[in-house]
Design an enzyme around this catalytic site. Sequence first.
Site, PDB file in Angstrom:
ATOM      1  N   GLU A   1       7.365   7.659  14.256  1.00 49.29           N
ATOM      2  CA  GLU A   1       7.534   7.044  12.931  1.00 49.29           C
ATOM      3  C   GLU A   1       8.384   7.918  12.018  1.00 49.29           C
ATOM      4  O   GLU A   1       9.175   7.412  11.213  1.00 49.29           O
ATOM      5  CB  GLU A   1       6.163   6.804  12.290  1.00 49.29           C
ATOM      6  CG  GLU A   1       5.293   5.772  12.989  1.00 49.29           C
ATOM      7  CD  GLU A   1       5.702   4.337  12.701  1.00 49.29           C
ATOM      8  OE1 GLU A   1       6.657   4.126  11.923  1.00 49.29           O
ATOM      9  OE2 GLU A   1       5.074   3.418  13.253  1.00 49.29           O
TER      10      GLU A   1
ATOM     11  N   ASP B   1       1.811  -3.966   9.268  1.00 54.30           N
ATOM     12  CA  ASP B   1       3.225  -3.891   8.874  1.00 54.30           C
ATOM     13  C   ASP B   1       4.133  -4.172  10.064  1.00 54.30           C
ATOM     14  O   ASP B   1       5.111  -4.927   9.970  1.00 54.30           O
ATOM     15  CB  ASP B   1       3.549  -2.499   8.325  1.00 54.30           C
ATOM     16  CG  ASP B   1       3.186  -2.317   6.873  1.00 54.30           C
ATOM     17  OD1 ASP B   1       2.729  -3.287   6.233  1.00 54.30           O
ATOM     18  OD2 ASP B   1       3.346  -1.181   6.368  1.00 54.30           O
ATOM     19  N   GLU B   2       3.828  -3.531  11.195  1.00 52.20           N
ATOM     20  CA  GLU B   2       4.671  -3.703  12.379  1.00 52.20           C
ATOM     21  C   GLU B   2       4.669  -5.156  12.836  1.00 52.20           C
ATOM     22  O   GLU B   2       5.668  -5.646  13.371  1.00 52.20           O
ATOM     23  CB  GLU B   2       4.187  -2.795  13.509  1.00 52.20           C
ATOM     24  CG  GLU B   2       4.131  -1.311  13.186  1.00 52.20           C
ATOM     25  CD  GLU B   2       5.497  -0.678  12.948  1.00 52.20           C
ATOM     26  OE1 GLU B   2       6.513  -1.399  12.987  1.00 52.20           O
ATOM     27  OE2 GLU B   2       5.538   0.544  12.721  1.00 52.20           O
TER      28      GLU B   2
ATOM     29  N   GLU C   1       8.762   1.105   6.417  1.00 47.93           N
ATOM     30  CA  GLU C   1       8.389   1.956   7.542  1.00 47.93           C
ATOM     31  C   GLU C   1       8.184   3.412   7.120  1.00 47.93           C
ATOM     32  O   GLU C   1       7.379   4.131   7.723  1.00 47.93           O
ATOM     33  CB  GLU C   1       9.481   1.891   8.617  1.00 47.93           C
ATOM     34  CG  GLU C   1       9.576   0.564   9.350  1.00 47.93           C
ATOM     35  CD  GLU C   1       8.617   0.481  10.527  1.00 47.93           C
ATOM     36  OE1 GLU C   1       8.126   1.538  10.970  1.00 47.93           O
ATOM     37  OE2 GLU C   1       8.357  -0.639  11.006  1.00 47.93           O
TER      38      GLU C   1
ATOM     39  N   HIS D   1       7.228  -6.974  10.815  1.00 53.03           N
ATOM     40  CA  HIS D   1       8.570  -6.545  11.220  1.00 53.03           C
ATOM     41  C   HIS D   1       8.947  -7.135  12.580  1.00 53.03           C
ATOM     42  O   HIS D   1      10.105  -7.514  12.808  1.00 53.03           O
ATOM     43  CB  HIS D   1       8.646  -5.023  11.242  1.00 53.03           C
ATOM     44  CG  HIS D   1       8.374  -4.399   9.911  1.00 53.03           C
ATOM     45  ND1 HIS D   1       8.041  -3.073   9.751  1.00 53.03           N
ATOM     46  CD2 HIS D   1       8.375  -4.934   8.653  1.00 53.03           C
ATOM     47  CE1 HIS D   1       7.849  -2.817   8.456  1.00 53.03           C
ATOM     48  NE2 HIS D   1       8.051  -3.927   7.788  1.00 53.03           N
TER      49      HIS D   1
ATOM     50  N   TRP E   1       0.848  -1.184   0.000  1.00 56.39           N
ATOM     51  CA  TRP E   1       0.000   0.000   0.000  1.00 56.39           C
ATOM     52  C   TRP E   1       0.889   1.241   0.000  1.00 56.39           C
ATOM     53  O   TRP E   1       2.049   1.199   0.429  1.00 56.39           O
ATOM     54  CB  TRP E   1      -0.934  -0.010   1.222  1.00 56.39           C
ATOM     55  CG  TRP E   1      -0.232   0.031   2.558  1.00 56.39           C
ATOM     56  CD1 TRP E   1       0.123  -1.040   3.330  1.00 56.39           C
ATOM     57  CD2 TRP E   1       0.212   1.201   3.274  1.00 56.39           C
ATOM     58  NE1 TRP E   1       0.760  -0.622   4.475  1.00 56.39           N
ATOM     59  CE2 TRP E   1       0.823   0.753   4.470  1.00 56.39           C
ATOM     60  CE3 TRP E   1       0.163   2.573   3.027  1.00 56.39           C
ATOM     61  CZ2 TRP E   1       1.365   1.621   5.418  1.00 56.39           C
ATOM     62  CZ3 TRP E   1       0.701   3.447   3.968  1.00 56.39           C
ATOM     63  CH2 TRP E   1       1.300   2.973   5.137  1.00 56.39           C
TER      64      TRP E   1
ATOM     65  N   THR F   1       5.149  -1.172  19.212  1.00 65.61           N
ATOM     66  CA  THR F   1       4.589  -0.257  18.219  1.00 65.61           C
ATOM     67  C   THR F   1       3.328  -0.840  17.601  1.00 65.61           C
ATOM     68  O   THR F   1       2.337  -0.127  17.376  1.00 65.61           O
ATOM     69  CB  THR F   1       5.637   0.019  17.120  1.00 65.61           C
ATOM     70  OG1 THR F   1       6.836   0.503  17.729  1.00 65.61           O
ATOM     71  CG2 THR F   1       5.131   1.071  16.143  1.00 65.61           C
TER      72      THR F   1
ATOM     73  N   HIS G   1       4.708   4.917   6.845  1.00 70.87           N
ATOM     74  CA  HIS G   1       3.862   5.111   8.018  1.00 70.87           C
ATOM     75  C   HIS G   1       3.761   6.579   8.418  1.00 70.87           C
ATOM     76  O   HIS G   1       2.668   7.148   8.488  1.00 70.87           O
ATOM     77  CB  HIS G   1       4.401   4.292   9.199  1.00 70.87           C
ATOM     78  CG  HIS G   1       4.446   2.824   8.934  1.00 70.87           C
ATOM     79  ND1 HIS G   1       5.041   1.920   9.798  1.00 70.87           N
ATOM     80  CD2 HIS G   1       3.977   2.079   7.897  1.00 70.87           C
ATOM     81  CE1 HIS G   1       4.935   0.696   9.319  1.00 70.87           C
ATOM     82  NE2 HIS G   1       4.304   0.770   8.163  1.00 70.87           N
TER      83      HIS G   1
ATOM     84  N   GLU H   1       9.228  -3.317  18.073  1.00 72.66           N
ATOM     85  CA  GLU H   1       8.263  -3.476  16.985  1.00 72.66           C
ATOM     86  C   GLU H   1       6.938  -4.045  17.498  1.00 72.66           C
ATOM     87  O   GLU H   1       5.869  -3.672  17.015  1.00 72.66           O
ATOM     88  CB  GLU H   1       8.834  -4.387  15.889  1.00 72.66           C
ATOM     89  CG  GLU H   1       9.973  -3.779  15.099  1.00 72.66           C
ATOM     90  CD  GLU H   1       9.522  -2.656  14.171  1.00 72.66           C
ATOM     91  OE1 GLU H   1       9.464  -2.876  12.949  1.00 72.66           O
ATOM     92  OE2 GLU H   1       9.231  -1.555  14.677  1.00 72.66           O
TER      93      GLU H   1
END
Length: 385
Positions: free
Chosen positions: A120, A243-244, A158, A247, A77, A214, A161, A211
């Site tokens: 971020e 996403d986090e 990242e 990660h 995205w 977050t 974000h 991570e």
Amino acid sequence: MLSLNNHVAIGATKKANSHPLRCSTVARASATKKGPIVMNSQILHSLTPARLECIRNIEDKVEKTVLPLLKPVEKCWQPSDYLPDPKDADFLDKVRELRKRTSNVPDDYIVVFVGDMITEEALPTYMAMVNTLDGIRDETGASPTAWARWTRAWVAEENRHGDLMNKYMYLTGRVNMRSVEVTTQNLISSGMDPKTENNPYLGFTYTSFQERATKISHGNTARQALEYGDEVLAKICGTIASDESRHEIAYQRIIDALFEIDPEGAMIAYGDMMRKQIVMPAHLMNDNEHENLNGGRNLFADFSAVADRTGTYTAHDYADVMDHLNARWRVSERKVSGEAAELQDFVMKLPNRFRKLTERSKARRTKTKPVKAQFSWIFNHAIQV
């Protein structure tokens, strides 16, 4: 809170095998020093030759189990996917609709969201931090090693974000963007000190924890945004949390591998970071105004207090992350001895100890008068901290 003064440096348990790719300067320094290097009260280069060898030996696992967690750019995205398109004839109508949605979002949510956003956006600091780690740093800026490719691609993912969060807040009209921009610039200028000692054992323990923390914070802002009636904002936060999550798994897989080949070293590193406590990456944030507005109060401390009060990221979440890592790395099952065994016992007891201290602190706070602080990010509006 637990003391940050107890410190454990990582030592070797056996000699390293020779390796043609070993950096001679690191090897010589590790072989000749009797203790950790200290500069400006900071410990540097605590990784030993034997454990540097372990780091090199797991690069193949990084290639096979960590890099596949990245998404191809064409499948990722992008921030514009969630924002009104300025080329559309109804762009201004969509902005007005966005502002109407966010009008019901309270100031304390905005403060926590902005604090997360600034965290971020300080991405250059985190790439710099990872590239301080011995044995894995990107030596050229475009190194083909698995370690370097992971770091660059992780940062690239990242980067979206903060970009998306910033643009969304700009369109809401709820945020003093210049104050936010000053805070971000100050934070990047100040850097961070996670106390990882140029040591990837410590560094990847830190990122494994951070991570997940977050992810929890973004997941909670997603839930709260939905409660306040902004489905788009909720989707944004949920997407970032996803996403986090990838990660988090990536960094935990690195420590998985270290526990398999060097359980004592991995245990010492984990215990060391837990004993020092995980410092949040934005702990040096400063907007040049908060102290003057609030009688010397610290901006990061007040932001963290609002995050805790709103249930976005709490001390109990911190303890839950420890519980998760204890289970993930099968800490209680590891056969270790000496210092590693002492720290094994420490980290197994720490989550409940932390919760008890948190409850005592919370009980004390209930007996004190609530305090409000002004935040420049929301045009000096005052909210409870």
